[in-house]
Write an enzyme that holds these catalytic residues in place. Structure first.
Site, mmCIF file in Angstrom:
data_model
loop_
_atom_site.group_PDB
_atom_site.id
_atom_site.type_symbol
_atom_site.label_atom_id
_atom_site.label_comp_id
_atom_site.label_asym_id
_atom_site.label_seq_id
_atom_site.Cartn_x
_atom_site.Cartn_y
_atom_site.Cartn_z
ATOM 1 N N GLY A 83 -41.247 -45.272 -10.644
ATOM 2 C CA GLY A 83 -40.014 -45.841 -10.102
ATOM 3 C C GLY A 83 -40.093 -47.273 -9.628
ATOM 4 O O GLY A 83 -39.091 -47.991 -9.627
ATOM 5 N N GLU A 88 -43.108 -49.865 -3.535
ATOM 6 C CA GLU A 88 -42.508 -48.547 -3.800
ATOM 7 C C GLU A 88 -40.993 -48.685 -3.921
ATOM 8 O O GLU A 88 -40.386 -49.555 -3.292
ATOM 9 C CB GLU A 88 -42.912 -47.606 -2.650
ATOM 10 C CG GLU A 88 -42.293 -46.231 -2.655
ATOM 11 C CD GLU A 88 -42.682 -45.345 -3.824
ATOM 12 O OE1 GLU A 88 -42.513 -45.776 -4.962
ATOM 13 O OE2 GLU A 88 -43.111 -44.197 -3.592
ATOM 14 N N ASP A 112 -38.800 -42.142 1.586
ATOM 15 C CA ASP A 112 -37.943 -41.005 1.915
ATOM 16 C C ASP A 112 -38.607 -40.200 3.038
ATOM 17 O O ASP A 112 -38.545 -40.597 4.195
ATOM 18 C CB ASP A 112 -37.736 -40.197 0.621
ATOM 19 C CG ASP A 112 -36.730 -39.072 0.750
ATOM 20 O OD1 ASP A 112 -35.821 -39.171 1.570
ATOM 21 O OD2 ASP A 112 -36.855 -38.083 -0.005
ATOM 22 N N ASP A 127 -35.004 -42.363 -10.583
ATOM 23 C CA ASP A 127 -34.536 -41.403 -11.596
ATOM 24 C C ASP A 127 -33.926 -40.152 -10.972
ATOM 25 O O ASP A 127 -34.140 -39.834 -9.809
ATOM 26 C CB ASP A 127 -35.710 -40.951 -12.467
ATOM 27 C CG ASP A 127 -36.642 -39.985 -11.722
ATOM 28 O OD1 ASP A 127 -37.042 -40.306 -10.590
ATOM 29 O OD2 ASP A 127 -36.936 -38.901 -12.265
ATOM 30 N N ARG A 185 -33.300 -44.506 -14.968
ATOM 31 C CA ARG A 185 -34.206 -45.540 -14.447
ATOM 32 C C ARG A 185 -33.785 -46.941 -14.912
ATOM 33 O O ARG A 185 -34.072 -47.926 -14.240
ATOM 34 C CB ARG A 185 -35.647 -45.288 -14.912
ATOM 35 C CG ARG A 185 -36.309 -44.062 -14.285
ATOM 36 C CD ARG A 185 -37.809 -44.115 -14.529
ATOM 37 N NE ARG A 185 -38.483 -42.851 -14.319
ATOM 38 C CZ ARG A 185 -38.931 -42.411 -13.144
ATOM 39 N NH1 ARG A 185 -38.749 -43.123 -12.058
ATOM 40 N NH2 ARG A 185 -39.559 -41.258 -13.046
HETATM 41 P P1 IMP Z 1 -41.320 -39.412 -0.156
HETATM 42 O O1 IMP Z 1 -42.729 -39.000 -0.430
HETATM 43 O O2 IMP Z 1 -40.467 -38.245 0.288
HETATM 44 O O3 IMP Z 1 -41.180 -40.596 0.775
HETATM 45 O O4 IMP Z 1 -40.648 -39.758 -1.523
HETATM 46 C C1 IMP Z 1 -40.952 -40.827 -2.251
HETATM 47 C C2 IMP Z 1 -40.576 -40.577 -3.685
HETATM 48 O O5 IMP Z 1 -39.534 -39.600 -3.830
HETATM 49 C C3 IMP Z 1 -40.012 -41.832 -4.285
HETATM 50 O O6 IMP Z 1 -41.017 -42.612 -4.849
HETATM 51 C C4 IMP Z 1 -39.076 -41.291 -5.338
HETATM 52 O O7 IMP Z 1 -39.790 -41.032 -6.522
HETATM 53 C C5 IMP Z 1 -38.604 -39.973 -4.801
HETATM 54 N N1 IMP Z 1 -37.260 -40.074 -4.189
HETATM 55 C C6 IMP Z 1 -36.933 -39.927 -2.897
HETATM 56 N N2 IMP Z 1 -35.626 -40.109 -2.695
HETATM 57 C C7 IMP Z 1 -35.107 -40.395 -3.906
HETATM 58 C C8 IMP Z 1 -33.773 -40.711 -4.358
HETATM 59 O O8 IMP Z 1 -32.779 -40.786 -3.604
HETATM 60 N N3 IMP Z 1 -33.644 -40.952 -5.696
HETATM 61 C C9 IMP Z 1 -34.689 -40.909 -6.560
HETATM 62 N N4 IMP Z 1 -35.935 -40.631 -6.170
HETATM 63 C C10 IMP Z 1 -36.148 -40.367 -4.855
#
Ligand code: IMP
Length: 181
Positions: free
Chosen positions: A46, A101, A105, A161, A167
């Protein structure tokens, strides 16, 4: 691919807004580095468009590396476990590392990647995330450079995505009912 090809996409940030913000982030990173070199570590897949644009917005001597993790599979929400799929290619000991990144999230992914990089004893480690969803955070991870802080919506485009689609949208869009598109 244009957002108006899909009726369940609503533009959140246009390509122009993104370009302006990425330019500001690049200028800030350049100032903070004070002439020192940088290793930009992109999180696949991403972050690829963001890294490509941010790298050209920083006025420093920079090299690229990439890591890949998995946790999301093909759905919307994280399983919680982060798995390393691709490690760093080059040693980063004694270097300034910027992890790049697409979105921060829950923080699980960047928590994992930060520990991985720190184990290599870099000179410094900071994070640049285009988007931040602080309301979803599970780990106390903060990015030094954030493009936009957004509410808890699922977004696609500019590298992000849904089940590997969207993407290549140039804008960041909120997606409603992804299954129906
Ligand atoms: P985390 O580990 O929960 O912080 O998530 C990070 C990864 O989750 C990001 O690199 C994205 O690949 C995916 N992600 C989290 N939220 C979204 C979103 O709203 N759209 C697309 N991908 C997301």
């Amino acid at each position: 691919m244009a957002a108006d090809m899909h009726q369940n996409l609503e533009i959140l940030y246009t390509r122009q807004q993104i370009a302006e913000r990425v330019a500001e982030m690049g200028a800030q990173i350049t100032r903070d580095l004070n002439g020192e070199k940088l290793v930009m570590v992109g999180v696949l897949k991403g972050a690829a468009p963001f890294l490509a644009d941010l790298a050209r917005a920083v006025n420093v001597d920079a090299t690229f590396d990439f890591v890949a993790t998995s946790s999301y599979g093909c759905g919307q929400r994280s399983s919680g476990a982060v798995k390393l799929i691709k490690d760093l290619d080059e040693p980063v000991e004694g270097k300034n590392v910027l992890v790049v990144e697409d979105i921060l999230d829950t923080g699980l992914t960047l928590n994992y990647i930060s520990k991985l990089v720190m184990a290599h004893q870099p000179r410094s480690l900071s994070i640049a995330a285009l988007l931040d969803k602080p309301s979803r955070r599970k780990m106390p991870i903060q990015a030094r450079y954030i493009g936009f802080t957004i509410p808890d919506a699922y977004v696609v485009g500019y590298g992000l995505d849904y089940a590997e689609r969207y993407r290549n949208l140039p804008d960041v869009c909120v997606i409603e009912n992804p299954e129906t598109n």
